[in-house]
Design a protein around this motif. Structure first.
Motif, PDB file in Angstrom:
ATOM      1  N   GLU A  26       0.872  -1.182   0.000  1.00 25.38           N
ATOM      2  CA  GLU A  26       0.000   0.000   0.000  1.00 25.38           C
ATOM      3  C   GLU A  26       0.906   1.228   0.000  1.00 25.38           C
ATOM      4  OE1 GLU A  26      -3.053   2.239   3.069  1.00 25.38           O
ATOM      5  OE2 GLU A  26      -2.755   0.058   3.228  1.00 25.38           O
ATOM      6  N   ILE A  27       0.826   2.040  -1.043  1.00 24.71           N
ATOM      7  CA  ILE A  27       1.787   3.119  -1.251  1.00 24.71           C
ATOM      8  C   ILE A  27       1.103   4.482  -1.181  1.00 24.71           C
ATOM      9  CG2 ILE A  27       3.567   4.066  -2.762  1.00 24.71           C
ATOM     10  CD1 ILE A  27       4.191   1.251  -1.857  1.00 24.71           C
ATOM     11  N   VAL A  28       1.688   5.375  -0.393  1.00 24.42           N
ATOM     12  CA  VAL A  28       1.309   6.789  -0.392  1.00 24.42           C
ATOM     13  C   VAL A  28       2.524   7.560  -0.879  1.00 24.42           C
ATOM     14  CG1 VAL A  28       0.461   8.732   0.956  1.00 24.42           C
ATOM     15  CG2 VAL A  28      -0.213   6.413   1.573  1.00 24.42           C
ATOM     16  N   VAL A  29       2.337   8.426  -1.886  1.00 27.23           N
ATOM     17  CA  VAL A  29       3.465   9.118  -2.492  1.00 27.23           C
ATOM     18  C   VAL A  29       3.347  10.623  -2.269  1.00 27.23           C
ATOM     19  CG1 VAL A  29       3.841   7.352  -4.244  1.00 27.23           C
ATOM     20  CG2 VAL A  29       2.323   9.276  -4.755  1.00 27.23           C
ATOM     21  N   HIS A  30       4.506  11.270  -2.306  1.00 26.54           N
ATOM     22  CA  HIS A  30       4.540  12.732  -2.261  1.00 26.54           C
ATOM     23  C   HIS A  30       5.725  13.216  -3.077  1.00 26.54           C
ATOM     24  CE1 HIS A  30       4.203  16.855  -0.878  1.00 26.54           C
ATOM     25  NE2 HIS A  30       5.524  16.838  -0.720  1.00 26.54           N
ATOM     26  N   ASN A  31       5.524  14.346  -3.746  1.00 25.73           N
ATOM     27  CA  ASN A  31       6.577  14.992  -4.501  1.00 25.73           C
ATOM     28  C   ASN A  31       6.288  16.486  -4.522  1.00 25.73           C
ATOM     29  OD1 ASN A  31       8.974  14.317  -6.323  1.00 25.73           O
ATOM     30  ND2 ASN A  31       7.813  15.680  -7.666  1.00 25.73           N
ATOM     31  N   ARG A  32       7.337  17.291  -4.620  1.00 26.15           N
ATOM     32  CA  ARG A  32       7.113  18.746  -4.617  1.00 26.15           C
ATOM     33  C   ARG A  32       6.237  19.184  -5.783  1.00 26.15           C
ATOM     34  NH1 ARG A  32      13.086  21.195  -3.865  1.00 26.15           N
ATOM     35  NH2 ARG A  32      13.472  19.543  -5.397  1.00 26.15           N
ATOM     36  N   THR A  33       6.395  18.548  -6.941  1.00 31.87           N
ATOM     37  CA  THR A  33       5.511  18.814  -8.077  1.00 31.87           C
ATOM     38  C   THR A  33       4.569  17.621  -8.225  1.00 31.87           C
ATOM     39  OG1 THR A  33       7.233  17.924  -9.545  1.00 31.87           O
ATOM     40  CG2 THR A  33       7.118  20.310  -9.293  1.00 31.87           C
ATOM     41  N   SER A  34       3.287  17.882  -8.031  1.00 38.52           N
ATOM     42  CA  SER A  34       2.329  16.790  -7.886  1.00 38.52           C
ATOM     43  C   SER A  34       2.145  15.973  -9.162  1.00 38.52           C
ATOM     44  CB  SER A  34       0.978  17.325  -7.428  1.00 38.52           C
ATOM     45  OG  SER A  34       0.468  18.259  -8.362  1.00 38.52           O
ATOM     46  N   GLU A  35       2.362  16.592 -10.325  1.00 40.08           N
ATOM     47  CA  GLU A  35       2.121  15.846 -11.573  1.00 40.08           C
ATOM     48  C   GLU A  35       3.053  14.649 -11.708  1.00 40.08           C
ATOM     49  OE1 GLU A  35       4.558  19.570 -12.690  1.00 40.08           O
ATOM     50  OE2 GLU A  35       2.839  19.059 -11.429  1.00 40.08           O
ATOM     51  N   ARG A  36       4.176  14.642 -11.017  1.00 38.33           N
ATOM     52  CA  ARG A  36       5.071  13.490 -11.069  1.00 38.33           C
ATOM     53  C   ARG A  36       4.415  12.234 -10.502  1.00 38.33           C
ATOM     54  NH1 ARG A  36      10.701  14.164 -11.584  1.00 38.33           N
ATOM     55  NH2 ARG A  36      11.076  15.849 -13.064  1.00 38.33           N
ATOM     56  N   GLY A  37       3.369  12.407  -9.722  1.00 34.93           N
ATOM     57  CA  GLY A  37       2.707  11.257  -9.126  1.00 34.93           C
ATOM     58  C   GLY A  37       1.531  10.726  -9.917  1.00 34.93           C
ATOM     59  N   ASP A  38       1.186  11.349 -11.047  1.00 37.52           N
ATOM     60  CA  ASP A  38      -0.045  10.991 -11.765  1.00 37.52           C
ATOM     61  C   ASP A  38      -0.084   9.518 -12.164  1.00 37.52           C
ATOM     62  OD1 ASP A  38      -0.915  13.570 -11.482  1.00 37.52           O
ATOM     63  OD2 ASP A  38      -0.510  14.181 -13.557  1.00 37.52           O
ATOM     64  N   ALA A  39       1.005   9.019 -12.737  1.00 41.54           N
ATOM     65  CA  ALA A  39       1.002   7.623 -13.201  1.00 41.54           C
ATOM     66  C   ALA A  39       0.858   6.659 -12.024  1.00 41.54           C
ATOM     67  CB  ALA A  39       2.275   7.326 -13.985  1.00 41.54           C
ATOM     68  N   LEU A  40       1.479   6.969 -10.913  1.00 43.65           N
ATOM     69  CA  LEU A  40       1.376   6.111  -9.742  1.00 43.65           C
ATOM     70  C   LEU A  40      -0.022   6.144  -9.144  1.00 43.65           C
ATOM     71  CD1 LEU A  40       4.824   7.060  -8.254  1.00 43.65           C
ATOM     72  CD2 LEU A  40       4.154   4.734  -8.859  1.00 43.65           C
ATOM     73  N   LEU A  41      -0.622   7.314  -9.127  1.00 45.00           N
ATOM     74  CA  LEU A  41      -1.997   7.408  -8.619  1.00 45.00           C
ATOM     75  C   LEU A  41      -2.947   6.603  -9.500  1.00 45.00           C
ATOM     76  CD1 LEU A  41      -2.208  11.183  -7.610  1.00 45.00           C
ATOM     77  CD2 LEU A  41      -1.608   9.216  -6.191  1.00 45.00           C
ATOM     78  N   ALA A  42      -2.731   6.662 -10.818  1.00 44.97           N
ATOM     79  CA  ALA A  42      -3.566   5.893 -11.737  1.00 44.97           C
ATOM     80  C   ALA A  42      -3.401   4.394 -11.519  1.00 44.97           C
ATOM     81  CB  ALA A  42      -3.225   6.260 -13.177  1.00 44.97           C
ATOM     82  N   ALA A  43      -2.227   3.989 -11.028  1.00 46.74           N
ATOM     83  CA  ALA A  43      -1.957   2.567 -10.796  1.00 46.74           C
ATOM     84  C   ALA A  43      -2.399   2.099  -9.410  1.00 46.74           C
ATOM     85  CB  ALA A  43      -0.474   2.293 -10.984  1.00 46.74           C
ATOM     86  N   GLY A  44      -2.878   3.027  -8.585  1.00 44.30           N
ATOM     87  CA  GLY A  44      -3.416   2.612  -7.297  1.00 44.30           C
ATOM     88  C   GLY A  44      -2.773   3.219  -6.068  1.00 44.30           C
ATOM     89  N   ALA A  45      -1.742   4.043  -6.245  1.00 47.77           N
ATOM     90  CA  ALA A  45      -1.135   4.717  -5.096  1.00 47.77           C
ATOM     91  C   ALA A  45      -2.052   5.831  -4.603  1.00 47.77           C
ATOM     92  CB  ALA A  45       0.230   5.285  -5.480  1.00 47.77           C
ATOM     93  N   ARG A  46      -1.824   6.255  -3.377  1.00 48.06           N
ATOM     94  CA  ARG A  46      -2.536   7.413  -2.827  1.00 48.06           C
ATOM     95  C   ARG A  46      -1.570   8.585  -2.700  1.00 48.06           C
ATOM     96  NH1 ARG A  46      -4.120   7.146   2.145  1.00 48.06           N
ATOM     97  NH2 ARG A  46      -2.999   5.251   2.810  1.00 48.06           N
ATOM     98  N   TRP A  47      -2.141   9.770  -2.598  1.00 51.62           N
ATOM     99  CA  TRP A  47      -1.332  10.983  -2.546  1.00 51.62           C
ATOM    100  C   TRP A  47      -1.299  11.534  -1.129  1.00 51.62           C
ATOM    101  CZ3 TRP A  47       2.165  13.361  -5.321  1.00 51.62           C
ATOM    102  CH2 TRP A  47       2.480  14.704  -5.044  1.00 51.62           C
TER     103      TRP A  47
END
Length: 309
Positions: A26-47
């Motif tokens: 179960e993955i929660v991701v964070h990055n200073r620029t949020s668009e870097r997380g788009d592909a991971l969120l689409a694959a099931g990660a949370r922000w």
């Protein structure tokens, strides 16, 4: 499966987070620029809106950022990981950082009740995405043993050098050696070009000889093809790593004259506006017209080959 926070979704971090997600964590991701997380969120990660929010319920927190300042902000800032991390969570710092900051950070994590693993990596972004990195670990035996399940999806080799700081020490030495190799390849290839050799042939034959290493082969081919725009590792980041390695050398009272040469060249690379290109762009410094003197814009000290600046 573990609950994992992954902070820092650059070329390496994004692939590493994807591997952990694909392994069922179960993955929660964070990055200073949020668009870097788009592909991971689409694959099931949370922000997570902040590092602290991402880490709140995590069993393990991975961080992969650019330098000491970014790492300090992620861990110790007002919205940093240590503000809300769970007791006994793993703090796994994968960034290439200065040795002194790693030791300071490890102390801060232990004081907050976290189990710290010094865990820089070797491998390119494609290896990160395929789970073929080498993890260079400095940690206690018990902490590494307990963390192996969350580390396993990332790597085909986990090397335990000893206590906290040893993984970073090794990584800094490797990146210092790499910087010296790249500078020497640039010098040789520029000479080959001036004497009229075919550069593709030069790079191909170099790859079969005694001077070859993965670093030499990869960068010689890029230099021959002028392929600096497809950035795998920017010169600016290589310069940062050499700086950290030289700081460690100074702390230990060890000379690092070749490191100083590489450092000067990387400074010149940045001064010429090439620091955000692939590090192979250092060859352009040697292609400039010269009178045979030192090719950088900054004059070295007369004793540059003997002393540590």
């Amino acid at each position: 499966m573990a609950r994992i926070a992954f902070i820092g979704l650059g070329r390496m971090g994004a692939g590493m987070a994807a591997r952990l997600l694909a392994a069922g964590h179960e993955i929660v991701v964070h990055n200073r620029t949020s668009e870097r997380g788009d592909a991971l969120l689409a694959a099931g990660a949370r922000w997570g809106n902040t590092p602290a929010e991402a880490a709140t319920e995590a069993d393990a927190v991975f961080v992969m950022v650019s330098d000491d300042d970014a790492s300090r902000a992620v861990w110790l800032g007002p919205d940093g990981v240590l503000a809300h991390a769970r007791q006994q969570a793993f703090a796994i710092e994968c960034s290439t950082l200065s040795h002194s900051w790693v030791l300071e950070l490890a102390d801060a994590c232990r004081a907050a009740g976290l189990r710290y693993l010094d865990c820089p990596v070797t491998g390119l972004p494609d290896a990160a995405a395929a789970g073929r990195l080498t993890l260079l670990v400095g940690a206690t035996d018990d902490d590494l043993a307990a963390a192996r399940d969350v580390l396993a999806p990332l790597a085909d080799q986990i090397v335990h050098f000893g206590g906290v700081g040893t993984g970073t020490a090794y990584k800094l030495m490797v990146n210092l050696i790499g910087a010296v190799q790249i500078a020497s390849v640039a010098e040789g290839l520029a000479l080959a070009e001036r004497v009229g050799l075919d550069l593709d042939q030069f790079a191909a034959v170099l790859a079969t000889g005694q001077a070859a290493s993965p670093q030499v082969v990869r960068n010689a081919r890029r230099m021959a093809a002028d392929a600096h725009d497809d950035v795998v590792f920017a010169g600016r980041l290589r310069r940062k790593d050499v700086d950290y390695a030289r700081r460690l050398a100074t702390e230990l009272g060890a000379p690092a004259p070749f490191g100083r040469v590489a450092h000067d060249l990387l400074d010149d690379l940045i001064a010429n506006g090439l620091g955000d290109l692939n590090e192979s762009a250092i060859v352009e410094l040697f292609r400039r017209p010269t009178d045979g003197r030192w090719p950088t814009t900054a004059e070295p000290a007369p004793d540059w080959a003997l002393t540590q600046a």
